[in-house]
Scaffold this active site. Structure first.
Site, short mmCIF file in Angstrom:
data_model
loop_
_atom_site.label_atom_id
_atom_site.label_comp_id
_atom_site.label_asym_id
_atom_site.label_seq_id
_atom_site.Cartn_x
_atom_site.Cartn_y
_atom_site.Cartn_z
N MET A 30 0.86 -1.15 0.16
CA MET A 30 -0.05 -0.12 -0.02
C MET A 30 0.83 1.14 -0.16
O MET A 30 0.36 2.20 0.20
CB MET A 30 -0.95 0.17 1.39
CG MET A 30 -1.94 -1.14 1.05
SD MET A 30 -3.39 -1.06 2.09
CE MET A 30 -2.84 -0.58 3.56
N LEU A 33 6.61 3.13 1.72
CA LEU A 33 7.76 1.86 1.79
C LEU A 33 8.81 2.33 2.84
O LEU A 33 9.38 3.38 2.85
CB LEU A 33 8.34 1.54 0.54
CG LEU A 33 7.27 1.13 -0.66
CD1 LEU A 33 7.86 0.95 -1.89
CD2 LEU A 33 6.06 0.34 -0.22
N GLY A 36 11.29 -2.68 5.66
CA GLY A 36 10.51 -3.86 5.71
C GLY A 36 9.93 -4.36 4.19
O GLY A 36 10.15 -5.44 3.83
N HIS A 37 9.54 -3.34 3.48
CA HIS A 37 8.82 -3.58 2.15
C HIS A 37 10.23 -3.84 1.25
O HIS A 37 10.19 -4.77 0.37
CB HIS A 37 8.20 -2.34 1.65
CG HIS A 37 7.10 -2.07 2.47
ND1 HIS A 37 6.85 -0.88 3.15
CD2 HIS A 37 5.98 -2.55 2.27
CE1 HIS A 37 5.66 -0.93 3.74
NE2 HIS A 37 4.84 -1.88 3.26
N GLY A 149 5.22 -9.73 4.30
CA GLY A 149 6.02 -9.84 5.55
C GLY A 149 5.08 -10.44 6.71
O GLY A 149 3.71 -10.72 6.69
N ASP A 152 2.63 -9.11 9.39
CA ASP A 152 1.08 -9.22 9.20
C ASP A 152 1.01 -10.63 9.16
O ASP A 152 0.47 -11.26 8.04
CB ASP A 152 0.70 -8.51 8.05
CG ASP A 152 0.83 -7.05 8.09
OD1 ASP A 152 0.33 -6.18 8.84
OD2 ASP A 152 1.50 -6.51 7.09
N LEU A 186 8.91 -2.59 12.01
CA LEU A 186 8.48 -1.40 11.17
C LEU A 186 7.44 -1.60 10.48
O LEU A 186 6.83 -2.53 10.29
CB LEU A 186 9.66 -1.44 10.05
CG LEU A 186 11.11 -1.03 10.37
CD1 LEU A 186 11.96 -0.81 9.10
CD2 LEU A 186 11.30 0.24 11.39
O1 PAF Z 1 -0.18 -5.56 3.50
C1 PAF Z 1 -0.52 -4.74 3.07
O2 PAF Z 1 0.10 -3.75 2.54
C2 PAF Z 1 -2.12 -4.94 2.31
O3 PAF Z 1 -2.99 -5.40 3.08
C3 PAF Z 1 -1.86 -5.51 0.88
C4 PAF Z 1 -1.31 -7.11 1.07
C5 PAF Z 1 -0.98 -4.91 -0.04
C6 PAF Z 1 -3.32 -5.73 0.09
O4 PAF Z 1 -3.86 -4.58 0.15
#
Ligand code: PAF
Length: 286
Positions: A30, A33, A36-37, A149, A152, A186
């Site tokens: 989303m 960033l 972690g991303h 990640g 979540d 993060l």
């Molecule tokens: O983890 C996230 O950023 C969101 O839940 C995802 C997986 C991109 C879905 O919108």
């Protein structure tokens, strides 16, 4: 790296990579960033020849009183991070591109079992929104693998179940949580914290570590452990949402005989909701 906004452009770019015999790796995000991303994209770049990332703040997964409108949008900085991490193609659609017929009539994907309880209880409809958008993104990109990640943790379980139940030929890779030096996981939502709240935030991970140490030492009174952790969080200045001890694959509540555990927690700091988790292998630490 090229950035595209339409599904047509996305499909064309992926088809070209596929025609060149490339394996496709995908990292849905989303945006806003952080390291972690970046680690997710780097993992995709290690495992695949052509890396696609998406940035889409998905309205379908936000509750009516949640932070959809204030969710941070930082496209230029994100593009630079993606480029440096080895991303080849960024899909950055508008809401109308993803939901051209509106959201009310949108077919929903609802994953049973693992999406119930925990964040599923605190955020009704959230995982249907996640499962729906991830299904759409998977159908658009048709990746060989996708990286998510472990922060979540429940979301990852939902995605694994989704892919299994709907026979999607996609390998799902879970990547370890990246933490700040003081232990805070993060998260884009950490940016909402003021200085005083940021100083309190690591108490969430501390409470998980405290529970893990007690489990390791042989404590099996789960209710007592949870109550102690809640008191610890309250004393630190957090408002506990939940803390639960579950079996990591099924996310069912643990029994005293389980050796693989995950401790999952969510807590509020002001209006910011933080989540974290800690997995524990009692056989490895015995
Ligand atoms: O983890 C996230 O950023 C969101 O839940 C995802 C997986 C991109 C879905 O919108």
């Amino acid at each position: 790296m090229i950035t595209v906004k339409t599904t047509l452009e996305l499909r064309a770019a992926v088809a070209q990579a596929r025609a060149e015999g490339k394996q496709i790796g995908f990292v849905p995000t989303m945006g806003n960033l952080h390291a972690g991303h970046v680690a997710l994209v780097e993992k995709a770049a290690q495992r695949a020849d052509f890396v696609v990332a998406s940035i889409f703040v998905n309205p379908l997964q936000f509750g009516p009183s949640e932070d959809l409108s204030s969710y941070p949008r930082t496209l230029a900085a994100d593009q630079e991070k993606l480029l440096n991490a080895g991303c080849h193609l960024l899909f950055n659609p508008d809401v109308d591109e993803m939901y051209p017929d509106g959201m009310a009539s949108q077919t929903r994907v609802s994953v049973q079992g693992v999406s119930e309880g925990l964040c599923g209880a605190s955020r009704p409809g959230h995982f249907d929104g996640v499962a729906t958008v991830v299904t759409k993104l998977f159908n658009l990109v048709q990746p060989d693998l996708a990286v998510f990640g472990q922060k979540d943790f429940q979301q990852l379980a939902v995605i694994r179940t989704l892919v299994h139940d709907l026979n999607m030929p996609i390998q799902i890779i879970g990547e370890s949580t990246i933490r700040a030096d003081d232990g805070l996981a993060l998260s884009s939502r950490n940016g909402y914290l003021d200085a005083a709240q940021r100083a309190v935030a690591p108490a969430l991970y501390c409470s998980l570590q405290q529970v893990a140490r007690a489990l390791d030492a042989g404590e099996r009174d789960f209710s007592k452990l949870i109550e102690t952790a809640h008191q610890q969080q309250l004393a630190a200045g957090l408002r506990p949402d939940y803390l639960e001890i579950r079996e990591p694959n099924s996310l069912r509540p643990v029994t005293v005989n389980d050796r693989q555990l995950v401790i999952l927690a969510a807590a509020f700091l002001g209006s910011t909701r933080l989540i974290d988790n800690l997995t524990l292998d009692l056989d490895a630490t015995a």
